[in-house]
Design a protein around this motif. Structure first.
Motif, PDB file in Angstrom:
ATOM      1  N   CYS A   1       8.421 103.867  45.488  1.00  0.00           N
ATOM      2  CA  CYS A   1       8.495 103.751  43.924  1.00  0.00           C
ATOM      3  C   CYS A   1       9.794 103.552  43.680  1.00  0.00           C
ATOM      4  O   CYS A   1      10.696 103.550  44.504  1.00  0.00           O
TER       5      CYS A   1
ATOM      6  N   ARG B   1       7.128 106.696  49.753  1.00  0.00           N
ATOM      7  CA  ARG B   1       7.002 107.943  49.220  1.00  0.00           C
ATOM      8  C   ARG B   1       5.518 108.438  49.939  1.00  0.00           C
ATOM      9  O   ARG B   1       5.646 109.521  50.109  1.00  0.00           O
TER      10      ARG B   1
ATOM     11  N   THR C   1       6.805 112.360  50.536  1.00  0.00           N
ATOM     12  CA  THR C   1       6.066 113.606  50.017  1.00  0.00           C
ATOM     13  C   THR C   1       4.771 113.517  50.608  1.00  0.00           C
ATOM     14  O   THR C   1       4.067 114.724  50.844  1.00  0.00           O
TER      15      THR C   1
ATOM     16  N   HIS D   1       1.165 117.194  52.744  1.00  0.00           N
ATOM     17  CA  HIS D   1       1.950 117.071  51.643  1.00  0.00           C
ATOM     18  C   HIS D   1       3.264 118.199  51.848  1.00  0.00           C
ATOM     19  O   HIS D   1       3.023 119.044  52.299  1.00  0.00           O
TER      20      HIS D   1
ATOM     21  N   PRO E   1      -2.026 113.576  42.866  1.00  0.00           N
ATOM     22  CA  PRO E   1      -2.005 113.610  41.429  1.00  0.00           C
ATOM     23  C   PRO E   1      -0.663 113.026  40.958  1.00  0.00           C
ATOM     24  O   PRO E   1      -0.924 112.607  39.676  1.00  0.00           O
ATOM     25  N   GLU E   2       0.452 113.129  41.510  1.00  0.00           N
ATOM     26  CA  GLU E   2       1.398 112.837  40.899  1.00  0.00           C
ATOM     27  C   GLU E   2       1.600 111.140  40.741  1.00  0.00           C
ATOM     28  O   GLU E   2       2.231 110.762  39.829  1.00  0.00           O
ATOM     29  N   LEU E   3       0.967 110.364  41.599  1.00  0.00           N
ATOM     30  CA  LEU E   3       0.830 109.025  41.323  1.00  0.00           C
ATOM     31  C   LEU E   3      -0.512 108.751  40.706  1.00  0.00           C
ATOM     32  O   LEU E   3      -0.722 107.437  40.612  1.00  0.00           O
ATOM     33  N   GLU E   4      -1.304 109.678  40.237  1.00  0.00           N
ATOM     34  CA  GLU E   4      -2.755 109.445  39.643  1.00  0.00           C
ATOM     35  C   GLU E   4      -3.625 108.499  40.407  1.00  0.00           C
ATOM     36  O   GLU E   4      -4.171 107.635  40.152  1.00  0.00           O
TER      37      GLU E   4
END
Length: 208
Positions: free
Chosen positions: A90, A110, A139, A155, A177-180
């Motif tokens: 990212c 990431r 992450t 994670h 979820p943070e990256l959808e």
């Protein structure tokens, strides 16, 4: 994986060597180590995951990269360089500054994903993961089995604590979820004749 005969190479020598090599190599504490070739199943699964990630990240700032993009672990005392099967990074994207104008060595992934092979599984789970943990931006680390339906999602949470979830049913999906992002095991393992569910190991009747 097999190291070259010379005892020690500088990182600059490794990069120069790699530019003219027809196969990919890892760099590990002064050694240049040839990476083993992948199977058709390995390639198929990596392509499916990469395609899904690319589609889901379309229009978003993060990007998915394939196995041609090298990743360097900056904080490693071993100067570890390798080629993950898939990486997500990212903005701001960071590349090796010593490679001026050449964006072939990513520093801040990431997410890293490895499709496991019998010859590399132990290394991917242990020494390689220990190196990856040194990447501050990382992450999530995902291991994908090709001989059975099994995905392990590691994670990094608060306090540098790594947790793991395992998925072994074709009906399962797992999320970033943070990256959808949502990945379906059915899509990854479609058409592959491999078992799903828990697989019991054979009894060990050998003497203790």
């Amino acid at each position: 994986m097999q190291a070259l005969a010379q005892k020690f190479y500088s990182e600059e020598e490794y990069w120069a060597f790699e530019e003219h090599s027809s196969i990919k190599h890892e760099y590990w504490d002064g050694e240049i180590v040839a990476m083993s070739g992948g199977t058709a199943t390995h390639s198929l699964m990596a392509m499916r995951i990469g395609a899904s990630l690319t589609n889901q990240l379309r229009g978003k700032p993060c990007r998915a990269f394939g196995s041609d993009l090298r990743v360097k672990v900056q904080k490693s005392r071993k100067n570890f360089n390798t080629y993950p099967d898939i990486s997500i990074a990212c903005p701001p994207f960071e590349f090796e500054e010593k490679r001026s104008g050449v964006k072939d060595t990513l520093l801040n992934p990431r997410v890293l994903i490895e499709v496991l092979s019998p010859s590399t599984e132990k290394f991917d789970r242990a020494d390689k993961f220990d190196q990856y943990k040194l990447i501050e931006s990382l992450t999530d680390y995902i291991l994908v089995a090709q001989d059975r339906v099994r995905i392990e999602h590691y994670h990094r949470g608060e306090g540098q604590l790594w947790t793991v979830q395992s998925f072994n049913q074709r009906a399962d999906s797992f999320a970033l979820p943070e990256l959808e992002i949502l990945l379906s095991l059915e899509e990854i393992y479609e058409g592959l004749d491999v078992p799903e569910g828990l697989i019991l190991l054979p009894d060990d009747d050998s003497d203790a």
